[in-house]
Scaffold this active site. Structure first.
Site, short mmCIF file in Angstrom:
data_model
loop_
_atom_site.label_atom_id
_atom_site.label_comp_id
_atom_site.label_asym_id
_atom_site.label_seq_id
_atom_site.Cartn_x
_atom_site.Cartn_y
_atom_site.Cartn_z
N ARG A 176 0.86 -1.19 0.00
CA ARG A 176 0.00 0.00 0.00
C ARG A 176 0.89 1.23 0.00
NH1 ARG A 176 -5.36 -0.75 1.15
NH2 ARG A 176 -5.50 1.27 0.09
N VAL A 184 -3.72 -12.10 0.86
CA VAL A 184 -4.66 -13.16 1.23
C VAL A 184 -5.50 -13.50 0.00
CG1 VAL A 184 -6.58 -13.80 2.72
CG2 VAL A 184 -4.72 -12.36 3.61
N ASP A 198 -13.77 2.50 6.98
CA ASP A 198 -14.33 2.21 5.66
C ASP A 198 -14.99 0.85 5.72
OD1 ASP A 198 -15.03 2.50 3.04
OD2 ASP A 198 -12.98 2.59 2.25
N ASN A 209 -14.41 -4.01 1.06
CA ASN A 209 -13.07 -3.97 1.63
C ASN A 209 -12.74 -5.24 2.41
OD1 ASN A 209 -12.27 -1.46 0.64
ND2 ASN A 209 -13.18 -0.35 2.35
N ASP A 217 -8.05 -1.94 4.07
CA ASP A 217 -8.30 -0.50 3.97
C ASP A 217 -8.65 0.14 5.32
OD1 ASP A 217 -7.75 -0.79 1.34
OD2 ASP A 217 -9.74 -0.31 0.60
N GLU A 258 -7.36 3.16 6.32
CA GLU A 258 -6.91 4.55 6.30
C GLU A 258 -7.88 5.51 6.98
OE1 GLU A 258 -6.27 5.50 2.24
OE2 GLU A 258 -8.36 5.28 1.67
#
Length: 365
Positions: free
Chosen positions: A68, A125, A234, A239, A252, A254
């Site tokens: 990322r 994964v 999120d 996700n 995710d 963030e």
């Protein structure tokens, strides 16, 4: 989004250059190792970017990874700040204190020198993810084609992920996610969203609808926001990597923050409704009985003993937050010459109709 407009540009970076620099960096962590099979998924987001690659090295053997990378600062970014150490630390805390499935994080690189921005590497994964483009509510994908029972299993397991995350992370281990400002966690969260909105419209047309939604939030403000927990941020099925219909990896982080439980729950409910409303507007039935608000609230209460409250506020807040992101993405497209800004900026928000209905109090009737 792609149902009504060209897919916006997601990166300004040169992929071959990234691959070369990644291989050079990897050699500093695992001498003799090489990054092979570097690919960029078609679903790559417009905030941080993802690279998929394998590590070829005698010790350890081949390892499948995902990287990322913080957004390119020159790319009219979706968010003003990309705190990769914060995401990395969040994933470690979740892995250490819960049984929520998160990918194992391997390395954090805070120096922007190697790839042009900070990044972290985690194990990849295997599994499948409900698609955003075209949305999983449209026909022609694995989740839409599943049986009612299979979708019910996925729904229940996903709510279980939220319940365990909220219940299992000790508050003192998540204090680094406290947002700046005054007041309780909910007030700080909303204040941060106001600041984000002001950043989005700096030098651009303001959104009367978003400002009406902020005003409506004040009218609906919960009397008791409740004790904050670690929010995923999120929190949506797009996700999560699923093994069959069971969550295998939660991605995710963030937008993670300390906030009331209902902030995550409202986001889960509304992000499904966003896709469902869009699908219905294009003449398809979609999945109207999936991730229903009443069933999500009831199952969450059964799992945690906490009955979700003030959900009209929290689903409105989710729709408002999503609207700010969509407005920024639209202005980003305008920056790259992909769209023209209309006289009414509210029409840049795909769900302006449902957001207006929430502001007026008619959406859930």
């Amino acid at each position: 989004m792609a149902a009504t407009a060209p897919r916006p540009r997601t990166s300004t970076r040169d992929r071959e250059e990234l691959t070369r620099r990644l291989t050079a960096w990897l050699g500093t962590r695992l001498p003799g190792a090489e990054a092979v099979g570097v690919t960029v998924p078609e679903s790559n987001g417009m905030s941080s970017e993802t690279l998929l690659f394998d590590i070829e090295n005698p010790e350890p053997p081949l390892r499948t990874c995902a990287l990322r990378l913080a957004a390119d600062p020159a790319a009219y970014t979706v968010f003003p700040v990309y705190d990769m150490p914060r995401q990395y630390r969040t994933m470690r805390v979740v892995a250490e204190h819960t049984d929520v499935p998160v990918p194992k994080v391997l390395w954090l690189e805070e120096d922007p020198g190697p790839l042009g921005a900070p990044f972290f590497v985690m194990e990849r994964v295997d599994g499948r993810v409900p698609p955003d483009v075209m949305p999983y509510t449209y026909e022609g994908n694995w989740l839409h084609a599943a049986s009612d029972g299979e979708r019910a299993h996925l729904e229940a397991a996903t709510i279980g992920v939220l319940a365990r995350l909220h219940d299992q992370v000790p508050l003192d281990q998540a204090e680094f996610l406290t947002l700046p400002g005054e007041g309780d966690a909910l007030r700080r969260h909303v204040t941060a969203q106001r600041a984000y909105y002001e950043w989005v419209v700096d030098g651009r047309a303001r959104s009367p609808l978003i400002e009406d939604a902020f005003a409506r939030l004040e009218e609906l403000w919960p009397r008791d926001p409740g004790t904050p927990v670690l929010n995923w941020g999120d929190a949506r099925i797009g996700n999560i990597v699923y093994d069959g219909f069971e969550p295998a990896a939660v991605l995710d982080w963030e937008m993670a923050a300390l906030a009331p439980r209902e902030v995550d729950l409202g986001w889960t409910v509304y992000l499904h409704r966003f896709f469902q409303d869009l699908t219905a507007a294009f003449g398809q039935r979609g999945l109207p009985d999936f991730l229903r608000r009443d069933r999500l609230e009831a199952r969450y209460a059964d799992l945690t003993g906490h009955t979700p409250h003030d959900m009209d506020f929290h689903t409105l807040y989710a729709a408002l937050r999503h609207a700010i992101v969509m407005l920024r993405i639209a202005y980003r497209q305008a920056h790259f010459g992909e769209v023209a800004v209309p006289p009414d900026p509210d029409t840049l928000i795909l769900h302006h109709g449902s957001l207006r209905a929430m502001v007026q109090g008619s959406y859930w009737k």
